[in-house]
Write a protein that holds these residues in place. Structure first.
Motif, mmCIF file in Angstrom:
data_model
loop_
_atom_site.group_PDB
_atom_site.id
_atom_site.type_symbol
_atom_site.label_atom_id
_atom_site.label_comp_id
_atom_site.label_asym_id
_atom_site.label_seq_id
_atom_site.Cartn_x
_atom_site.Cartn_y
_atom_site.Cartn_z
ATOM 1 N N VAL A 1 0.825 -1.206 0.000
ATOM 2 C CA VAL A 1 0.000 0.000 0.000
ATOM 3 C C VAL A 1 0.858 1.253 0.000
ATOM 4 O O VAL A 1 0.647 2.185 -0.797
ATOM 5 C CB VAL A 1 -0.943 0.001 1.224
ATOM 6 C CG1 VAL A 1 -1.748 1.301 1.274
ATOM 7 C CG2 VAL A 1 -1.869 -1.201 1.180
ATOM 8 N N LEU A 2 1.827 1.306 0.884
ATOM 9 C CA LEU A 2 2.628 2.515 1.023
ATOM 10 C C LEU A 2 3.484 2.769 -0.209
ATOM 11 O O LEU A 2 3.613 3.908 -0.669
ATOM 12 C CB LEU A 2 3.509 2.410 2.271
ATOM 13 C CG LEU A 2 4.053 3.727 2.825
ATOM 14 C CD1 LEU A 2 2.929 4.707 3.093
ATOM 15 C CD2 LEU A 2 4.859 3.475 4.084
ATOM 16 N N ALA A 3 4.059 1.714 -0.777
ATOM 17 C CA ALA A 3 4.873 1.872 -1.982
ATOM 18 C C ALA A 3 4.014 2.359 -3.150
ATOM 19 O O ALA A 3 4.433 3.227 -3.924
ATOM 20 C CB ALA A 3 5.551 0.551 -2.334
ATOM 21 N N THR A 4 2.808 1.821 -3.275
ATOM 22 C CA THR A 4 1.907 2.263 -4.340
ATOM 23 C C THR A 4 1.549 3.732 -4.179
ATOM 24 O O THR A 4 1.470 4.485 -5.153
ATOM 25 C CB THR A 4 0.631 1.410 -4.343
ATOM 26 O OG1 THR A 4 0.987 0.030 -4.468
ATOM 27 C CG2 THR A 4 -0.289 1.797 -5.484
ATOM 28 N N SER A 5 1.351 4.142 -2.937
ATOM 29 C CA SER A 5 1.042 5.546 -2.674
ATOM 30 C C SER A 5 2.182 6.450 -3.106
ATOM 31 O O SER A 5 1.957 7.531 -3.664
ATOM 32 C CB SER A 5 0.751 5.753 -1.187
ATOM 33 O OG SER A 5 0.556 7.115 -0.892
ATOM 34 N N VAL A 6 3.411 6.021 -2.878
ATOM 35 C CA VAL A 6 4.572 6.813 -3.294
ATOM 36 C C VAL A 6 4.591 6.967 -4.811
ATOM 37 O O VAL A 6 4.836 8.053 -5.341
ATOM 38 C CB VAL A 6 5.875 6.159 -2.797
ATOM 39 C CG1 VAL A 6 7.087 6.861 -3.391
ATOM 40 C CG2 VAL A 6 5.949 6.184 -1.286
ATOM 41 N N VAL A 7 4.310 5.884 -5.527
ATOM 42 C CA VAL A 7 4.303 5.939 -6.991
ATOM 43 C C VAL A 7 3.232 6.910 -7.483
ATOM 44 O O VAL A 7 3.498 7.792 -8.313
ATOM 45 C CB VAL A 7 4.068 4.534 -7.576
ATOM 46 C CG1 VAL A 7 3.970 4.610 -9.099
ATOM 47 C CG2 VAL A 7 5.189 3.585 -7.176
#
Length: 693
Positions: free
Chosen positions: A97-103
């Motif tokens: 979730v957090l990595a996707t948010s960064v992208v």
């Protein structure tokens, strides 16, 4: 001399023995070194693929809130844009979730027209609720978001997909899960990474089914979840791929990253069809022409080669080798500045290349969300403010990932040994921060650490010489406020002031302005802005004023700013606030006394626990609540007002402390005779109230 030579001759026999011993010792050392290398390789792989506890807690908390606040009934806006081919479409397949948010956030932040960007996110069943909750609450600054569950793609089954069929085979199960295999610590290090669980996830192979996932789109930009965008990517849609299907950055340098490094050229099926010196390219940022894809039946090519590699003799597991085969002679080389790789394994990358890149890629084991990451900063100034990130010294920094940071804590003066903000922005003149926020209720937390100021006498920032006003859009959060004086009054070095406001639709960016009084200075150590599902405002529900007629109501709507002053956890031995004084009488009546500022109105919010409400339902349990010696609630009141469904429930009461602010403080008394019913008490300061009679 003869005696010396004779003695030396006698020692030659010992030299042979010593040489033999040294040879044995050397062989033993080499064996130990090889064993340690294998162990090190295994532990690095294990550390790289093990989810850190805080990262594991994020989807748990989000999933809980998703169902607790009925977010499954909500949907994303702009659904009409999902199949609009005139817009810029992105595909992101991830369970992080957090990595996707960064992208997403880094892409939108650098986009010239965010409203024209559409992000198609596919995750698995386990993280579907968490992924939806994150983007429903945090949004994407006008961009369109779609979150799908890969397990709901009924067409993606073992009868159609060779990888799924192979993963279900006994041979593959034996490879991954056989119980009698030798210890992984002593296994060959070359095979360790190919036992990575990510190869079992269809999210990793879904990139070969883009036309099936998006049947009405013409072009899609595929992004991995371990990249960060640093420039506007819209020019990629204008690149002429010259009839090719895949636009990607080539990775070959001299003899490195060529086909012979990925494929088994001893097999004639490979050697007869491919050039071993052909240049490799990278997944992570790829522009795909789906019209050419369908015309050339790329998915069919992928299926044929996957069927031929069922015994894993053409290439080992992964998606890049079949990608090189599938898109052989169908890949258009993009400029290298579009996509810089290696941040996850190469600490010696050229800094200029990183700074000039449109996309930086943390490919490799050292992902930015892991403790073993090469760079501890995850290019955090690309992230929108939210509950997991803070603003520090004028720029965004990653918040320390601890599970307790995931709760929407409303603490405002919590003493702690851990000081998260040891630096400050300090100024004799006005300064400000601007935040692009989505509509909804927001919790603003201002962190102050006065210890460096009160222990330093360097001019012009003298101790106890701070006096300033803080404004957030139309709201004045603090007026003639001295953080050092407040800290001294509380006997604390660090504290937090927390406020709740509502961001309206089409509202301009929120300006947070710090204005020092002339001859004084202003400072701030940290800022958090947290999206709240529902806490601050009650809409059209009026709150009765304690001590007034029942038809006198206060309406707490979105034009009101709230300051969260105190919180008391009723059934805990320790609480967030030391200002509460508790007195017990006859072991069944509890009185709390809290000192508040004169000249304000306060919302007393009483939280009931589900167990407590069930206790109150029994006929032999009584409940009585008094505020300033006036009965405000009984057992009958709370049972009558209790909703039919719901686990968390609270009731509000208004207390007006009339008088001039120069009068200082006055006490509010709260009496309760049954603590089992309650879970916590909040004291909230209000402004800009509306009255009705």
């Amino acid at each position: 001399m003869g005696h010396v030579l004779a003695a030396a001759k006698d020692q030659l026999y010992d030299c042979v023995s010593i040489a033999r011993k040294l040879r044995v010792m050397l062989q033993s050392s080499e064996t130990n070194v090889q064993l340690m290398k294998k162990k090190s390789s295994f532990l690095i792989q294990l550390d790289a693929k093990t989810v850190p506890r805080p990262l594991h807690c994020i989807p748990l908390v989000l999933t809980t809130d998703y169902y607790l606040y009925n977010y499954e009934e909500k949907d994303f806006p702009y659904k009409e844009k999902l199949e609009d081919t005139s817009l810029y479409h992105y595909a992101i397949f991830s369970d992080n979730v957090l990595a996707t948010s960064v992208v997403v956030n880094s892409t939108v932040l650098h986009a010239k027209e965010p409203e024209k960007h559409v992000f198609h996110i596919v995750t698995d069943k386990l993280n579907f609720a968490a992924m939806r909750m994150w983007f429903l609450v945090n949004g994407s600054a006008g961009a369109t978001i779609q979150v799908q569950n890969v397990d709901e793609f009924t067409w993606l089954n073992s009868s159609y997909c060779p990888v799924l069929r192979q993963l279900e085979s006994a041979r593959m199960i034996e490879y991954y899960f056989k119980a009698h295999q030798t210890s992984s610590l002593t296994a060959g290090s070359d095979n360790l990474k190919y036992r990575n669980p990510k190869y079992l996830s269809m999210l990793n192979h879904l990139r070969f089914y883009l036309p099936e996932v998006y049947p009405k789109l013409d072009k899609v930009l595929f992004l991995d979840d371990d990249i960060v965008v640093q420039k506007d990517l819209t020019p990629l849609w204008s690149v002429n791929l010259q009839g090719m299907v895949n636009g990607a950055v080539e990775t070959c340098k001299e003899s490195f990253h060529r086909f012979d490094k990925y494929l088994n050229f001893s097999n004639p099926k490979i050697s007869e069809n491919f050039d071993p010196n052909a240049c490799g390219w990278a997944f992570g940022m790829n522009i795909f022409d789906l019209r050419e894809w369908r015309k050339r039946d790329i998915t069919g090519i992928y299926h044929r080669w996957q069927d031929m590699n069922e015994d894993r003799t053409l290439w080992k597991l992964g998606t890049l080798p079949p990608g090189l085969i599938t898109f052989y002679n169908l890949t258009y080389p993009l400029e290298r500045s579009w996509h810089v790789l290696g941040l996850g394994y190469d600490p010696a990358l050229n800094q200029t290349e990183i700074e000039n890149a449109a996309v930086v890629h943390y490919n490799g084991n050292y992902k930015p969300w892991l403790d073993l990451a090469i760079a501890k900063e995850w290019l955090p100034d690309l992230l929108f403010p939210n509950s997991f990130f803070t603003i520090h010294g004028g720029s965004s920094t990653l918040r320390q990932w601890q599970s307790q940071s995931l709760s929407l804590s409303l603490s405002t003066t919590h003493p702690t040994d851990h000081v998260p903000y040891n630096t400050a922005r300090i100024s004799l003149s006005q300064f400000s921060y601007t935040f692009q926020l989505n509509p909804g209720q927001k919790l603003i937390r201002l962190h102050f650490n006065t210890l460096p100021l009160t222990s330093s006498y360097s001019s012009p920032f003298k101790p106890f010489h701070d006096l300033f006003t803080v404004e957030a859009g139309p709201f004045t959060l603090l007026s003639n406020f001295s953080a050092s004086a407040t800290a001294r009054a509380l006997s604390l070095n660090t504290f937090v002031k927390a406020f709740c406001i509502t961001i309206q639709e089409n509202q301009p960016p929120l300006d947070l302005i710090f204005s020092p009084t002339p001859s004084f200075y202003a400072f701030i150590n940290g800022i958090e802005i947290i999206s709240l599902p529902s806490y601050c405002h009650l809409g059209d529900i009026g709150v009765q004023v304690v001590g007034s007629a029942r038809n006198t109501l206060v309406y707490v709507d979105n034009t009101t700013a709230l300051e969260l002053v105190h919180r008391l956890y009723v059934n805990r031995h320790s609480n967030d606030f030391l200002q509460w004084t508790t007195q017990n009488m006859n072991n069944n009546i509890t009185i709390w006394k809290v000192s508040v500022d004169v000249g304000f109105s306060y919302l007393v919010r009483l939280h009931f626990s589900e167990i407590g409400l069930k206790i109150a339902e029994t006929a032999h349990n009584h409940f009585l609540l008094l505020i300033n010696h006036m009965v405000v609630s009984t057992r009958a009141d709370i049972l009558q007002a209790r909703p039919l469904q719901g686990i968390l429930w609270y009731k509000n009461y208004m207390v007006m402390i009339k008088g001039h602010k120069r009068e200082g403080k006055r006490d509010i008394f709260i009496l309760c005779n049954n603590l089992k019913v309650m879970s916590s008490l909040d004291m909230v300061r209000l402004r800009d109230l509306k009255f009705s009679s």
